[in-house]
Design a protein around this motif. Structure first.
Motif, PDB file in Angstrom:
ATOM      1  N   LYS A 128       0.804  -1.143  -0.464  1.00 57.17           N
ATOM      2  CA  LYS A 128      -0.073   0.246   0.592  1.00 57.17           C
ATOM      3  C   LYS A 128       0.604   1.260  -0.167  1.00 57.17           C
ATOM      4  N   ASN A 129       1.806   1.530   0.808  1.00 55.72           N
ATOM      5  CA  ASN A 129       2.775   1.970   0.821  1.00 55.72           C
ATOM      6  C   ASN A 129       3.618   2.348  -0.221  1.00 55.72           C
ATOM      7  N   PHE A 130       4.432   1.461  -0.780  1.00 54.34           N
ATOM      8  CA  PHE A 130       5.351   2.044  -1.649  1.00 54.34           C
ATOM      9  C   PHE A 130       5.374   1.935  -2.616  1.00 54.34           C
ATOM     10  N   PRO A 131       4.231   2.234  -3.094  1.00 51.10           N
ATOM     11  CA  PRO A 131       3.810   2.794  -4.389  1.00 51.10           C
ATOM     12  C   PRO A 131       3.875   4.721  -4.008  1.00 51.10           C
ATOM     13  N   ILE A 132       3.493   4.564  -3.633  1.00 43.76           N
ATOM     14  CA  ILE A 132       3.302   6.455  -3.120  1.00 43.76           C
ATOM     15  C   ILE A 132       4.766   6.846  -3.244  1.00 43.76           C
ATOM     16  N   ILE A 133       5.398   5.932  -1.847  1.00 44.43           N
ATOM     17  CA  ILE A 133       7.182   6.157  -1.843  1.00 44.43           C
ATOM     18  C   ILE A 133       7.347   6.651  -3.121  1.00 44.43           C
ATOM     19  N   LYS A 134       7.438   5.347  -3.830  1.00 45.69           N
ATOM     20  CA  LYS A 134       8.433   5.410  -5.528  1.00 45.69           C
ATOM     21  C   LYS A 134       8.132   6.249  -6.290  1.00 45.69           C
ATOM     22  N   GLU A 135       6.440   6.865  -6.253  1.00 42.36           N
ATOM     23  CA  GLU A 135       6.055   8.286  -6.846  1.00 42.36           C
ATOM     24  C   GLU A 135       7.119   9.446  -6.144  1.00 42.36           C
ATOM     25  N   HIS A 136       6.112   9.556  -5.185  1.00 39.50           N
ATOM     26  CA  HIS A 136       6.588  10.800  -5.108  1.00 39.50           C
ATOM     27  C   HIS A 136       7.668  11.237  -3.074  1.00 39.50           C
ATOM     28  N   VAL A 137       8.902   9.983  -3.187  1.00 45.64           N
ATOM     29  CA  VAL A 137       9.740  10.463  -1.914  1.00 45.64           C
ATOM     30  C   VAL A 137      11.293  10.323  -3.635  1.00 45.64           C
ATOM     31  N   GLU A 138      11.825  11.732  -2.685  1.00 47.99           N
ATOM     32  CA  GLU A 138      12.746  12.009  -4.153  1.00 47.99           C
ATOM     33  C   GLU A 138      14.105  11.041  -3.569  1.00 47.99           C
ATOM     34  N   LYS A 139      13.946  10.854  -2.646  1.00 50.14           N
ATOM     35  CA  LYS A 139      15.523   9.595  -2.326  1.00 50.14           C
ATOM     36  C   LYS A 139      15.473   9.338  -0.981  1.00 50.14           C
ATOM     37  N   ILE A 140      16.163   8.510  -0.332  1.00 55.33           N
ATOM     38  CA  ILE A 140      16.810   7.965   1.048  1.00 55.33           C
ATOM     39  C   ILE A 140      17.806   8.208   0.293  1.00 55.33           C
TER      40      ILE A 140
END
Length: 311
Positions: free
Chosen positions: A237-249
């Motif tokens: 559920k959260n990975f697609p959001i992270i993949k699309e909207h998080v700049e980097k880790i």
């Protein structure tokens, strides 16, 4: 869609949570070379941001579900959050915890009225035990981080931060199960002005960093980190959001985490846990890239075993 969800969830949970303070430190600004705004979720009820998502998830249940209670598995903070949120809302909470979880966190769960069930310290055992409780008691399973109601609830911390500081360039959060960073990314998207989100993660369990590179959810073989709240993995559920909207880790070492934690204790005179310090450690590691910018940092929690400080 998510914008409305964030607004409604925030309205829904407001009376059950604290709107936590945003603190600044001239000393830390100097060290980091940026203008810092710390969203202090260590002052949240039960000592961590997770109170937000837990409360939102329970409030979304039907009356019948509420009567049968909720169940989760957690090594600490979500266990406490669900226990306290359930107690506030008059709902039973069954909490599956690994036998190795810190005693201070087990005591807190019991203190908040949670029904504690211990299991072997493996993810498989946690899942199996939670499933058994759910079948036996009819309780609804609430995942600590891979549940949209939880993710949206966690996003309200960044929403509050942006209401106070609308022109932030970046928000940093730690990354564990992905609920906080997922919710933060949505809040930044809808309430920020071109505000980007960056995650901090220990090298010792860098599944999110690797997931961003491979494009699929990766697992950890070891979780040997002092950031005990970050030993979980991302979910579908959260990975697609992270993949699309998080700049980097940005990954940090154990020494960098301990050092960032110590800096905040010393300079800001506040108690944060090691997991909280990971976001600040990530900023310090690459501070040259953010010179002169306005940066928010979500200090995720302050539930520390004082007998086991890393400094």
């Amino acid at each position: 869609m998510y914008k409305e969800n964030l607004i409604e969830s925030h309205r829904r949970i407001k009376q059950y949570i604290h709107n936590t303070p945003v603190l600044t430190s001239q000393q830390l600004n100097k060290i980091a070379g940026v203008e810092l705004f710390f969203k202090c979720e260590n002052f949240q009820k039960m000592g961590a941001f997770k109170m937000r998502g837990a409360t939102n998830a329970i409030m979304q249940l039907s009356e019948e579900q509420k009567q049968k209670g909720v169940v989760t598995h957690s090594s600490g903070n979500f266990a406490q959050a669900l226990s306290l949120a359930a107690q506030s809302l008059g709902v039973k909470a069954y909490i599956v915890m690994p036998s190795t979880a810190p005693q201070v966190k087990k005591n807190a769960v019991l203190g908040y009225g949670g029904i504690l069930i211990e299991c072997e310290p493996t993810l498989a055992a946690r899942n199996k035990t939670a499933q058994e409780v759910s079948q036996k008691e009819g309780a609804t399973f609430v995942h600590p981080s891979n549940d949209m109601n939880v993710i949206i609830g966690q996003g309200t911390a960044a929403k509050e931060l942006l209401e106070e500081q609308p022109d932030l360039d970046y928000i940093f959060t730690p990354v564990g199960g992905g609920g906080l960073i997922g919710g933060t990314a949505l809040a930044a998207l809808y309430f920020g002005e071109n505000c980007k989100v960056i995650g901090g993660e220990p090298f010792e369990c860098d599944d999110a960093y690797r997931s961003m590179i491979s494009g699929k959810i990766e697992s950890n073989t070891t979780t040997n980190t002092i950031a005990d709240g970050l030993k979980t993995e991302l979910g579908d559920k959260n990975f697609p959001i992270i993949k699309e909207h998080v700049e980097k880790i940005i990954r940090v070492t154990e020494e960098e985490i301990a050092s960032a934690m110590q800096l905040i204790w010393e300079r800001m005179k506040i108690v944060i846990e090691a997991s909280s310090a990971v976001a600040f450690a990530a900023l310090l590691k690459e501070k040259e890239s953010f010179k002169g910018l306005k940066v928010g940092i979500v200090l995720s929690g302050g539930n520390v075993d004082l007998k086991k400080l890393p400094f």
